[in-house]
Design an enzyme around this catalytic site. Sequence first.
Site, PDB file in Angstrom:
ATOM      1  N   CYS A   7      68.432  39.617  94.486  1.00 12.45           N
ATOM      2  CA  CYS A   7      67.245  38.762  94.347  1.00 12.45           C
ATOM      3  C   CYS A   7      67.483  37.436  93.632  1.00 12.45           C
ATOM      4  O   CYS A   7      67.343  36.369  94.217  1.00 12.45           O
ATOM      5  CB  CYS A   7      66.152  39.537  93.605  1.00 12.45           C
ATOM      6  SG  CYS A   7      65.676  41.094  94.355  1.00 12.45           S
ATOM      7  N   HIS A  47      61.722  35.572  89.040  1.00 12.50           N
ATOM      8  CA  HIS A  47      63.005  36.243  88.835  1.00 12.50           C
ATOM      9  C   HIS A  47      64.158  35.272  88.580  1.00 12.50           C
ATOM     10  O   HIS A  47      65.286  35.500  89.024  1.00 12.50           O
ATOM     11  CB  HIS A  47      63.335  37.160  90.011  1.00 12.50           C
ATOM     12  CG  HIS A  47      64.243  38.298  89.618  1.00 12.50           C
ATOM     13  ND1 HIS A  47      64.810  39.168  90.537  1.00 12.50           N
ATOM     14  CD2 HIS A  47      64.692  38.720  88.404  1.00 12.50           C
ATOM     15  CE1 HIS A  47      65.552  40.057  89.913  1.00 12.50           C
ATOM     16  NE2 HIS A  47      65.508  39.804  88.603  1.00 12.50           N
TER      17      HIS A  47
END
Length: 484
Positions: free
Chosen positions: A116, A172
Site C-alpha cells: 500500500c 497511509h
Amino acid sequence: MPSRNSNTDSNDPIGPPLSRRAFTTAVGATAATAAVGTRTAAASGRSPDEVTRERPFRAARGKHARRPNILFILGDDLGWADLSSYGAPHIRTPHLDRLGRQGVRFTDAYSGSATCSPTRFSLYTGRYPGRTKGGLAEPIADRSVGLDPTHPTLASLLRRAGYSTALIGKWHCGYLPDHSPTRSGWDEFFGNFGGALEYYSKLGLAGEYDLYEGDAEYKDLRYYTRVLTERASEYVRRDHERPWLLNLNFTTPHWPWIADGDTEASAEIVRRIKAGDRSALRNADAGSVEKYTQMVEDLDRSVGEVLRALKRSGQEEDTLVFFASDNGGERFSYNWPLSGNKSSLQEGGIRVPSVLRWPARIEANQVSDLPVFSPDWTATLLELGGARPDPAHPLDGVSLAGYLLRGETPGERDLFWRVRGERALRRGDWKYYRGRSGTDQLFNLADDLREQADRAKAEPERLAELRASWERTDAGLLPYPTTP
C-alpha cells in the site's frame, strides 16, 4: 451541459499518423483482449462481439479541451482480474466496466510497488519509493516515518498551477502530528491515516480511532465505503471555480472481510481489538470468496454513484477519471493467469486493473497494452494540468500525454521495482525477476504471462543486461535500514 469550472483552454496540435511501431503495439493489444474475451463476456453480461469491439488505442485527432479536472480513484488490494472486464467469472462490475468502455482499458498497467504505502509514495511523488525514507517502509506500520511535507507532490505541484486539491479516503503515508495530506499539498482531507480500519467502528490496528476531517477526529460509525462515497459525491457536485484534483482512495476490498450490513462480524472484531488482539483486523480466520465478491461489487456500485454525481454536475466532459488498484490482490482475489499476489514482485503482486476516461479528449472503447506504472500517471497528470515537476526532485515516471493526445509512441524503457528480498525489471516483453530464493529468472511475458517458463539459461546475455540495469537503478536509491 457545460463544465462549471473556469479552466484555461489549451490548443494541442494534431498528432502524426499512427506509426508502424504504434500499429504493431496496437495489434498486440487486440491479441491481449481476445485472450480473455470469452470469459469476460460471460462475466459482464456482454456478448463476445461486444468485448472484441475494443480497438487498439489510437489518439484522437483535432480535439481541444480545457485543463481537466482529475478524479483519481484507487481500490485497495484489488486483483488484476477482479473486474469482470478483466476476466473475473464470478464478480459483476458493470460501472467500472462501463468506465473502461467509455475510455481506455490498460492490460499492462502496474503499481509502483507491491504494498500500500510504497505505491502511494510513488504516485504522490512520481518517483521510486526508495527515493525517500518513508517509501522504504513496506508498508508504513508506525509513526516513525512518513511523506516529508517539504517534498513536492502531485497535489502541491497542481495546486501551484491553480488547482483545488482534495484527498478522500486512505492516506497511509504517515501519521499526525508530522504527516498529513494537508501538509503535503491537499487543501482538504477526509479519511483515515493508517493502512486498515474496521469498517464500522473506524478502529485501526492498534485500537485507535482513525477517521479524520483535516487533522481533527470526525465521528461517523456508518459503513466506511458509504461514508467515503457520500463525501466524494458531494465534492464533485460543488461549484468549483478552478480545476480540481480529487484523490479518492477506498479501503475496499482490503481486510477485514466485512460487507455492508455485517454488523455482527464487525462487533466481534471490535471486541477482539479492545481486548488487545493486534491481529483482529487482519481477519485471518474469516472471509470467503463470496464475502470478497460482495465487497468488490460494493466498490463498483460506489464508484458508479460518484460518477453519476459527476455527470449531474455538468463536469463529466472535462474530467479525467482514472481507476486502478494500489497493488495486486490478496488471498481471495481472482488473479488468473498471473502468479503471485500482494507483497510479491511477480505479476500478480504488481499488475493492476487500470482504466482511464476523458470524454473531451479520449475516444471510447479502446484498449492499450503499453507497459505503464504509477509514477507515469504522476508525470502525465502534471503535464495535462499545466504543472512543472520540481527540478530538485526529478520524476522517475514518464508522461503519457503525448501518447494519449498526439499518438506519440513512447520509446522502450525499463520499469523498475524493488522490495525487501525481491527485485524486478521489465523492458519490452522481457522481465527480470529475483524472488526470495535468490535465483535470477527471466520471462517473456508475451509468451508466458504466468511466469513459469524461465528463460535465464537460454538467454544469459539478456539476463545479464537486465540485471545490470536493475543494479544501476538500485545503486541510486536509499538502502533499506538494517534490521536488528
